[in-house]
Design a protein around this motif. Sequence first.
Motif, PDB file in Angstrom:
ATOM      1  N   TRP A  91      35.667  40.404  40.178  1.00 30.00           N
ATOM      2  CA  TRP A  91      35.724  39.419  39.095  1.00 30.00           C
ATOM      3  C   TRP A  91      36.131  40.098  37.789  1.00 30.00           C
ATOM      4  O   TRP A  91      36.996  39.590  37.063  1.00 30.00           O
ATOM      5  CB  TRP A  91      34.362  38.730  38.946  1.00 30.00           C
ATOM      6  N   MET A  92      35.540  41.257  37.507  1.00 28.22           N
ATOM      7  CA  MET A  92      35.865  41.969  36.268  1.00 28.22           C
ATOM      8  C   MET A  92      37.326  42.407  36.241  1.00 28.22           C
ATOM      9  O   MET A  92      37.992  42.287  35.205  1.00 28.22           O
ATOM     10  CB  MET A  92      34.924  43.158  36.076  1.00 28.22           C
ATOM     11  N   VAL A  93      37.836  42.902  37.352  1.00 28.29           N
ATOM     12  CA  VAL A  93      39.246  43.302  37.420  1.00 28.29           C
ATOM     13  C   VAL A  93      40.153  42.085  37.238  1.00 28.29           C
ATOM     14  O   VAL A  93      41.147  42.140  36.504  1.00 28.29           O
ATOM     15  CB  VAL A  93      39.552  44.041  38.744  1.00 28.29           C
ATOM     16  N   ASP A  94      39.807  40.973  37.873  1.00 25.36           N
ATOM     17  CA  ASP A  94      40.600  39.747  37.715  1.00 25.36           C
ATOM     18  C   ASP A  94      40.635  39.299  36.252  1.00 25.36           C
ATOM     19  O   ASP A  94      41.691  38.907  35.741  1.00 25.36           O
ATOM     20  CB  ASP A  94      40.055  38.618  38.589  1.00 25.36           C
ATOM     21  N   VAL A  95      39.493  39.345  35.576  1.00 21.34           N
ATOM     22  CA  VAL A  95      39.453  38.946  34.166  1.00 21.34           C
ATOM     23  C   VAL A  95      40.298  39.904  33.331  1.00 21.34           C
ATOM     24  O   VAL A  95      41.092  39.476  32.488  1.00 21.34           O
ATOM     25  CB  VAL A  95      37.999  38.879  33.652  1.00 21.34           C
ATOM     26  N   ALA A  96      40.146  41.205  33.576  1.00 23.94           N
ATOM     27  CA  ALA A  96      40.912  42.197  32.812  1.00 23.94           C
ATOM     28  C   ALA A  96      42.416  42.043  33.041  1.00 23.94           C
ATOM     29  O   ALA A  96      43.220  42.254  32.123  1.00 23.94           O
ATOM     30  CB  ALA A  96      40.464  43.607  33.190  1.00 23.94           C
ATOM     31  N   ALA A  97      42.807  41.657  34.254  1.00 21.71           N
ATOM     32  CA  ALA A  97      44.225  41.497  34.588  1.00 21.71           C
ATOM     33  C   ALA A  97      44.788  40.160  34.140  1.00 21.71           C
ATOM     34  O   ALA A  97      45.980  39.891  34.318  1.00 21.71           O
ATOM     35  CB  ALA A  97      44.414  41.669  36.093  1.00 21.71           C
ATOM     36  N   GLY A  98      43.967  39.299  33.576  1.00 23.08           N
ATOM     37  CA  GLY A  98      44.443  38.005  33.095  1.00 23.08           C
ATOM     38  C   GLY A  98      44.471  36.920  34.153  1.00 23.08           C
ATOM     39  O   GLY A  98      45.019  35.845  33.924  1.00 23.08           O
TER      40      GLY A  98
END
Length: 113
Positions: A91-98
Motif C-alpha cells: 500500500w505504501m509503495v502504491d501511494v508513493a508511486a501515485g
Amino acid sequence: MVVLNAIGAGQSRAVLPWCARVFFDYTNISYTYKDHAAVDSEIEGNCQDDVRWTVAYAVGLSDEGAVPVKTFGLKETGFSFHITRESLARWMVDVAAGESKGDFDNRRVIVSN
C-alpha cells in the motif's frame, strides 16, 4: 513521501480506546510515542505544499501475507487492530508511486486489514 507511523501517535490518538491511551502514557512505550509524535508534527510543517506526503498510522503488524488494505480518516472508527506487513508495504509503495491517484496526498491515514 510516505511515512510510516503508529496508531496512537499524533492526531490518531483520539480514536484509541481509553485503555490503549493509558498503556501508551504510563509504560515504557511512552518514550517511543513521544518520538512518533515528534516525527508526525514535523511532516506538515516542513513539507508544506512543496512535497506530496502521506502519513500512514499502522495498527499492529502481522505476517499473514497480502490482504486488502482498508483506510480510515483520523476521526473514523471501525478499523481492525492488525495489518500484515506485506499489505502495508504494498500500500505504501502504491501511494508513493501515485497509484492512489492523489487520494492520500497531504493526509494522515489509519491503515488496517
